[in-house]
Design a protein around this motif. Structure first.
Motif: not given
Lengths: 242, 228
Positions: B127-156
């Protein structure tokens, strides 16, 4: 009163911050919707679970409302616009208060919309909706003040942000929302007299059961917390504000 | 392995990361055992959510690299994008694997009933590998670290709710229960149930297989190089 005029722009800034809106409004909206669908008409020990959990959820998100005020105060007074603000011909402390006022109002409005949404669409029993919004307002005010205390009392803003998260999540944990808390005297005492989320829930619940004495007592405790934290904030803030 | 070492150094330099990686799992180990649901102690049930949080925090350094123009400079350096990517990902995977081992070992020493602890460890690592892969794909959508983190928090939060980590999946209405299958968290919850009650090892392999399939899919999406 130039300071009052700036409120319009603070409000505009707030409306454009879509991430804040997503976190403080979008997520709770989805969560209360899911909970309302799932819980339906399940009853436990005479109370509807739907009423209990939805009210708790809306209140829990009020704990994080203070982060808005905290971020704007930090941007305007401590980092990006610090020197520009100091040059302006206005009373900076009053300007700080207007930011706090607008941020708190924003939080109250979001909370009120959520409460009305659950009451109208999902038939959640909030008791007296005006009383509930009053309690939500108390919580929003308290949360703003607590977050400002964090901002003023530590040097690094990162730490203040983390502390505000600890405050919010800590209150939720203590209230036993994620998993049941052990029945310990200290935890019970904190939940009875200090934890904003249990205080406000009890106030709303007591009013729902027409137990006005209890309702006012809990609201009074919240008010007392606001007064104490407000004085603390003034004392700490006077040293840090430019 | 220079990039690998630097990734490790950068991660451990951030003090918040240290809290995420040490204090939270320790707290999770000591959480109580529930009465009826979930079947495992609370901490082991919520650990999946923690893994997702850690995953997005760790992969945040990739967004930071794009934000600061490091990726552009790397493109001019004699380092291939592939090397940059796999060495970073290896660093994240090593850290998360260590955390999973720590979590399981802690539970065994503390005396929690973990049933098949080796298989549980395997499930968490996958599951850790899956989590890393998801966040890698998620991060590729964003240019800003904070935004990416905050929106992903909601998704989580939503993924955990609908995936059956925060509440039993049977409680959801039928339609949501069917939709839940698309969330990786659903498969984690299924895996946790298997650990306690399962008999047929083929089911467990299927669950891990689905998680690995997700990993592959998101890795492909996330590994596309974006220079902007």
């Amino acid at each position: 009163m130039k300071e009052l005029y700036t409120m319009r722009f603070t409000a505009l800034r707030l409306m454009r911050a879509w991430i804040v809106l997503l976190i403080l409004f979008g997520v709770p909206l989805v969560l209360v919707t899911i909970f309302s669908i799932i819980l339906g008409d399940v009853e436990e020990a005479g109370t509807m679970l739907r009423d209990e959990i939805n009210v708790m959820m809306v209140l829990a998100f009020q704990l994080f409302g203070g982060s808005v005020v905290m971020n704007y105060i930090n941007d305007d007074f401590f980092t990006k616009r610090r020197y520009r603000i100091q040059l302006l011909p206005l009373n900076t402390s009053v300007y700080g208060f207007t930011i706090m006022l607008v941020g708190t109002l924003y939080s109250i409005i979001l909370g009120a919309i959520l409460a009305s949404y659950t009451a109208l669409l999902w038939d959640v029993d909030w008791g007296n909706i005006a009383w509930s919004i009053f309690i939500i307002a108390l919580m929003a005010t308290l949360s703003s003040i607590v977050c400002l205390i964090f901002t003023f009392s530590v040097k690094k803003f990162n730490i203040a942000e983390r502390l505000s998260e600890v405050y919010g999540i800590g209150a939720i944990l203590l209230a036993g929302l994620i998993f049941p808390m052990p029945d310990h005297a200290v935890i019970n005492w904190v939940n009875d007299y200090l934890n904003p989320i249990t205080l406000s829930y009890d106030a709303i619940d007591a009013y729902r059961n027409t137990n006005l004495g209890d309702a006012w007592m809990n609201a009074g405790l919240l008010g007392g917390l606001i007064v104490i934290t407000f004085i603390t904030m003034l004392l700490i803030g006077r040293r840090r504000m430019p | 392995m220079t990039i690998f070492t630097f990734a490790l150094k950068r991660i451990f330099k951030d003090k918040t990361n240290l809290i995420f990686l040490t204090m939270f799992p320790v707290a999770a180990i000591f959480l109580p055992e529930p009465d009826d649901w979930p079947l495992l102690p609370y901490g082991y049930h919520y650990f999946g959510v923690l893994i997702l949080f850690v995953g997005i925090r760790l992969t945040g350094i990739l967004v930071e690299d794009r934000q600061k123009g490091v990726v552009k400079r790397l493109a001019a350096a004699p380092v291939t994008h592939f090397q940059y990517l796999w060495q970073n990902l290896l660093a994240f995977a090593v850290i998360l694997t260590a955390q999973c081992m720590f979590m399981i070992a802690g539970g065994v020493i503390y005396g929690h009933e973990l049933y098949e602890s080796w298989l549980l460890l395997m499930l968490f690592i996958v599951f850790s590998f899956t989590a890393i892969a998801i966040s890698l794909a998620w991060n590729s959508l964003y240019r800003n670290k904070e935004t990416s983190f905050l929106v992903f928090m909601c998704v989580i939060i939503i993924m955990a709710m609908l995936g059956g980590i925060m509440m039993p999946i049977e409680m959801l209405p039928d339609i949501l229960e069917q939709i839940a299958v698309i969330f990786p968290t659903y498969w984690l919850a299924e895996g946790l149930d298997w650990i306690v009650m399962g008999e047929d090892i083929a089911d467990f392999l299927l669950i891990n297989g689905v998680l690995l399939l997700y990993t592959l899919l998101f890795l492909i999406i996330g590994s596309i190089r974006r220079i902007d």
